[in-house]
Design a protein around this motif. Sequence first.
Motif, PDB file in Angstrom:
ATOM      1  N   LEU A   3       0.865  -1.181   0.000  1.00 19.17           N
ATOM      2  CA  LEU A   3       0.000   0.000   0.000  1.00 19.17           C
ATOM      3  C   LEU A   3       0.898   1.225   0.000  1.00 19.17           C
ATOM      4  O   LEU A   3       1.759   1.364   0.868  1.00 19.17           O
ATOM      5  CB  LEU A   3      -0.897   0.017   1.242  1.00 19.17           C
ATOM      6  CG  LEU A   3      -1.681   1.315   1.508  1.00 19.17           C
ATOM      7  CD1 LEU A   3      -2.671   1.597   0.379  1.00 19.17           C
ATOM      8  CD2 LEU A   3      -2.398   1.248   2.856  1.00 19.17           C
ATOM      9  N   VAL A   4       0.712   2.107  -0.977  1.00 18.29           N
ATOM     10  CA  VAL A   4       1.509   3.331  -1.084  1.00 18.29           C
ATOM     11  C   VAL A   4       0.656   4.511  -0.656  1.00 18.29           C
ATOM     12  O   VAL A   4      -0.500   4.644  -1.073  1.00 18.29           O
ATOM     13  CB  VAL A   4       2.004   3.539  -2.532  1.00 18.29           C
ATOM     14  CG1 VAL A   4       2.731   4.869  -2.669  1.00 18.29           C
ATOM     15  CG2 VAL A   4       2.923   2.396  -2.955  1.00 18.29           C
ATOM     16  N   THR A   5       1.240   5.381   0.177  1.00 15.97           N
ATOM     17  CA  THR A   5       0.555   6.620   0.538  1.00 15.97           C
ATOM     18  C   THR A   5       1.422   7.818   0.158  1.00 15.97           C
ATOM     19  O   THR A   5       2.648   7.710   0.087  1.00 15.97           O
ATOM     20  CB  THR A   5       0.224   6.705   2.037  1.00 15.97           C
ATOM     21  OG1 THR A   5       1.437   6.710   2.797  1.00 15.97           O
ATOM     22  CG2 THR A   5      -0.657   5.551   2.458  1.00 15.97           C
ATOM     23  N   ALA A   6       0.760   8.929  -0.105  1.00 18.58           N
ATOM     24  CA  ALA A   6       1.446  10.175  -0.462  1.00 18.58           C
ATOM     25  C   ALA A   6       0.706  11.337   0.181  1.00 18.58           C
ATOM     26  O   ALA A   6      -0.476  11.225   0.523  1.00 18.58           O
ATOM     27  CB  ALA A   6       1.488  10.349  -1.980  1.00 18.58           C
ATOM     28  N   ASN A   7       1.398  12.443   0.322  1.00 13.02           N
ATOM     29  CA  ASN A   7       0.768  13.649   0.867  1.00 13.02           C
ATOM     30  C   ASN A   7       0.024  14.440  -0.192  1.00 13.02           C
ATOM     31  O   ASN A   7      -0.719  15.364   0.137  1.00 13.02           O
ATOM     32  CB  ASN A   7       1.822  14.553   1.510  1.00 13.02           C
ATOM     33  CG  ASN A   7       2.500  13.889   2.695  1.00 13.02           C
ATOM     34  OD1 ASN A   7       1.952  12.984   3.313  1.00 13.02           O
ATOM     35  ND2 ASN A   7       3.707  14.339   3.008  1.00 13.02           N
ATOM     36  N   SER A   8       0.245  14.115  -1.459  1.00 14.05           N
ATOM     37  CA  SER A   8      -0.357  14.876  -2.558  1.00 14.05           C
ATOM     38  C   SER A   8      -1.224  13.973  -3.420  1.00 14.05           C
ATOM     39  O   SER A   8      -0.979  12.762  -3.531  1.00 14.05           O
ATOM     40  CB  SER A   8       0.730  15.516  -3.433  1.00 14.05           C
ATOM     41  OG  SER A   8       1.426  14.516  -4.155  1.00 14.05           O
ATOM     42  N   LEU A   9      -2.215  14.586  -4.051  1.00 12.92           N
ATOM     43  CA  LEU A   9      -3.069  13.835  -4.975  1.00 12.92           C
ATOM     44  C   LEU A   9      -2.283  13.321  -6.172  1.00 12.92           C
ATOM     45  O   LEU A   9      -2.499  12.200  -6.646  1.00 12.92           O
ATOM     46  CB  LEU A   9      -4.223  14.726  -5.449  1.00 12.92           C
ATOM     47  CG  LEU A   9      -5.315  15.021  -4.419  1.00 12.92           C
ATOM     48  CD1 LEU A   9      -6.222  16.139  -4.925  1.00 12.92           C
ATOM     49  CD2 LEU A   9      -6.132  13.766  -4.131  1.00 12.92           C
ATOM     50  N   THR A  10      -1.352  14.150  -6.678  1.00 12.35           N
ATOM     51  CA  THR A  10      -0.576  13.715  -7.843  1.00 12.35           C
ATOM     52  C   THR A  10       0.296  12.508  -7.501  1.00 12.35           C
ATOM     53  O   THR A  10       0.439  11.593  -8.303  1.00 12.35           O
ATOM     54  CB  THR A  10       0.302  14.866  -8.368  1.00 12.35           C
ATOM     55  OG1 THR A  10       1.061  15.417  -7.273  1.00 12.35           O
ATOM     56  CG2 THR A  10      -0.540  15.960  -8.991  1.00 12.35           C
ATOM     57  N   GLY A  11       0.875  12.501  -6.309  1.00  8.66           N
ATOM     58  CA  GLY A  11       1.671  11.355  -5.892  1.00  8.66           C
ATOM     59  C   GLY A  11       0.826  10.106  -5.741  1.00  8.66           C
ATOM     60  O   GLY A  11       1.201   9.017  -6.192  1.00  8.66           O
ATOM     61  N   ARG A  12      -0.338  10.251  -5.109  1.00  7.81           N
ATOM     62  CA  ARG A  12      -1.242   9.104  -4.953  1.00  7.81           C
ATOM     63  C   ARG A  12      -1.679   8.546  -6.296  1.00  7.81           C
ATOM     64  O   ARG A  12      -1.636   7.329  -6.544  1.00  7.81           O
ATOM     65  CB  ARG A  12      -2.472   9.522  -4.150  1.00  7.81           C
ATOM     66  CG  ARG A  12      -3.475   8.393  -3.915  1.00  7.81           C
ATOM     67  CD  ARG A  12      -4.854   8.933  -3.610  1.00  7.81           C
ATOM     68  NE  ARG A  12      -5.436   9.649  -4.753  1.00  7.81           N
ATOM     69  CZ  ARG A  12      -6.647  10.224  -4.743  1.00  7.81           C
ATOM     70  NH1 ARG A  12      -7.367  10.217  -3.625  1.00  7.81           N
ATOM     71  NH2 ARG A  12      -7.112  10.843  -5.813  1.00  7.81           N
ATOM     72  N   ASP A  13      -2.106   9.432  -7.199  1.00  3.94           N
ATOM     73  CA  ASP A  13      -2.612   8.989  -8.492  1.00  3.94           C
ATOM     74  C   ASP A  13      -1.514   8.348  -9.333  1.00  3.94           C
ATOM     75  O   ASP A  13      -1.762   7.395 -10.083  1.00  3.94           O
ATOM     76  CB  ASP A  13      -3.250  10.158  -9.242  1.00  3.94           C
ATOM     77  CG  ASP A  13      -4.502  10.680  -8.536  1.00  3.94           C
ATOM     78  OD1 ASP A  13      -5.023   9.973  -7.657  1.00  3.94           O
ATOM     79  OD2 ASP A  13      -4.933  11.799  -8.866  1.00  3.94           O
ATOM     80  N   MET A  14      -0.291   8.879  -9.228  1.00  5.09           N
ATOM     81  CA  MET A  14       0.815   8.280  -9.960  1.00  5.09           C
ATOM     82  C   MET A  14       1.063   6.854  -9.492  1.00  5.09           C
ATOM     83  O   MET A  14       1.212   5.932 -10.298  1.00  5.09           O
ATOM     84  CB  MET A  14       2.086   9.111  -9.791  1.00  5.09           C
ATOM     85  CG  MET A  14       3.287   8.548 -10.533  1.00  5.09           C
ATOM     86  SD  MET A  14       4.826   9.444 -10.173  1.00  5.09           S
ATOM     87  CE  MET A  14       5.093   8.935  -8.459  1.00  5.09           C
ATOM     88  N   ALA A  15       1.099   6.638  -8.180  1.00  2.00           N
ATOM     89  CA  ALA A  15       1.323   5.300  -7.641  1.00  2.00           C
ATOM     90  C   ALA A  15       0.195   4.354  -8.043  1.00  2.00           C
ATOM     91  O   ALA A  15       0.430   3.190  -8.372  1.00  2.00           O
ATOM     92  CB  ALA A  15       1.464   5.363  -6.124  1.00  2.00           C
ATOM     93  N   ALA A  16      -1.032   4.857  -8.035  1.00  2.84           N
ATOM     94  CA  ALA A  16      -2.162   4.028  -8.457  1.00  2.84           C
ATOM     95  C   ALA A  16      -2.020   3.619  -9.915  1.00  2.84           C
ATOM     96  O   ALA A  16      -2.408   2.514 -10.307  1.00  2.84           O
ATOM     97  CB  ALA A  16      -3.474   4.782  -8.237  1.00  2.84           C
ATOM     98  N   GLY A  17      -1.426   4.507 -10.726  1.00  2.00           N
ATOM     99  CA  GLY A  17      -1.196   4.201 -12.132  1.00  2.00           C
ATOM    100  C   GLY A  17      -0.189   3.083 -12.352  1.00  2.00           C
ATOM    101  O   GLY A  17      -0.134   2.500 -13.435  1.00  2.00           O
ATOM    102  N   TRP A  18       0.600   2.785 -11.323  1.00  2.00           N
ATOM    103  CA  TRP A  18       1.536   1.655 -11.422  1.00  2.00           C
ATOM    104  C   TRP A  18       0.854   0.322 -11.133  1.00  2.00           C
ATOM    105  O   TRP A  18       1.484  -0.726 -11.165  1.00  2.00           O
ATOM    106  CB  TRP A  18       2.689   1.826 -10.428  1.00  2.00           C
ATOM    107  CG  TRP A  18       3.493   3.058 -10.600  1.00  2.00           C
ATOM    108  CD1 TRP A  18       3.571   3.840 -11.724  1.00  2.00           C
ATOM    109  CD2 TRP A  18       4.334   3.694  -9.623  1.00  2.00           C
ATOM    110  NE1 TRP A  18       4.402   4.909 -11.507  1.00  2.00           N
ATOM    111  CE2 TRP A  18       4.884   4.839 -10.233  1.00  2.00           C
ATOM    112  CE3 TRP A  18       4.659   3.397  -8.303  1.00  2.00           C
ATOM    113  CZ2 TRP A  18       5.762   5.693  -9.556  1.00  2.00           C
ATOM    114  CZ3 TRP A  18       5.524   4.233  -7.628  1.00  2.00           C
ATOM    115  CH2 TRP A  18       6.077   5.370  -8.248  1.00  2.00           C
ATOM    116  N   GLY A  19      -0.443   0.366 -10.807  1.00  2.00           N
ATOM    117  CA  GLY A  19      -1.148  -0.854 -10.447  1.00  2.00           C
ATOM    118  C   GLY A  19      -1.020  -1.191  -8.977  1.00  2.00           C
ATOM    119  O   GLY A  19      -1.305  -2.315  -8.557  1.00  2.00           O
TER     120      GLY A  19
END
Length: 396
Positions: free
Chosen positions: A67-83
């Motif tokens: 599970l990856v977490t980020a402080n920013s929406l762009t960071g979260r969405d980028m990680a989600a894009g990795w599957g």
Amino acid sequence: MIYRAAAAILEQGLRLRASVGRPETLRERLTLMDVPRADIWIHGASVGELTSARPVIEALAQSHRVLVTANSLTGRDMAAGWGTAARLAPMDMPGVLRRFLAQAQPRLQVTVESEFWPLRSQALAGRGIPQAMIGARLSQRSAARWARLPGIIAPMLGRLAGLSAQDPDSEARLLALGLPPAAILPRLDLKLLTPARIRPPRPDPHRDRTLLAASTHEGEEALILDAWTAARRHHPDLRLILAIRHPQRGDQVSALLAQRGIAHQRRSAGDSGGDVLLADTLGEMDRWYASAGLCFVGGSLTDRGGHTPWEPAAHACAILHGPHLSNFRDAYGALDGAGAAQPVDAGSLVQQVIALAGHPDRARQMGWAARAVLDDRAGDPAALIAHLRELAGKPR
């Protein structure tokens, strides 16, 4: 105690706000939305931190649920894009952390670079969850600030089961603040892992005859054009790719080219050829590095601190740079010392472009020397990944 009490009071206020307006981002930060279970919880502040750790994240995801977490929406969405399962990071508040850990139930928590959250550290320790930090870095200024709060920083560092520092100075500062020597893992500069995965292009005469001016700033394009124009008198087939740092300056740089009577094409218009290409788009730098054997790295002739040399090094480009390198002084020092990069100023830029364009074998040697420095400094993350897997235990 004061921090915990203040955080608890603030949490109640934010929960009331979230219940009234129901902003989704706030609800996610307060763990008022579902969190998936995971073996390993990896946190990075935003895009830069997570991008640098991507090879480690993907390797861990092959054996464990991550599970990856980020402080920013762009960071979260980028990680989600990795599957990868991704969420906004929980706020450092007692109830928020209690709900997050109850749902995620991680067996290991990994922080990328250096974020210290007192209640997060305490909550993880209370549940017996090992904590690790990778690519850790701490400036002298930050270390001095933390030194004034030994009762906060020392317990957080003391709870770490493993820490891989980005550089020797950061490691020494963290040890001085209370990091147990037994927690030290092999140093690894995460930012070099992704460039080191790039396969350099094969030797190509067309590439030998292409000069890339990468990430240039205002005041640098004119100097580059002077050098390229002078070099063309000696090498009429020398091509130029002008990849400006800020694409919104495209019209301004195009006007500069027109004032000098230089015919050019613009990538923003869909072009990709011609003797001079103005690369005024985002997200295509790898393409330009792969197209040019000779690269001037911008932000260094004007005082912008310079930009990373590791991307041109990854593509085995011969590197030229100016004197302003405060952002990457150590990196350029290593490349200069290996004969992989050449410092220039406004006067010597012309001579160096002419010399390297006329001796492609020398430029190729510089490019492969740059790649060798990158590979040596990037290192092998296998040992670090194995240690993190050991801390996480067997996957569920």
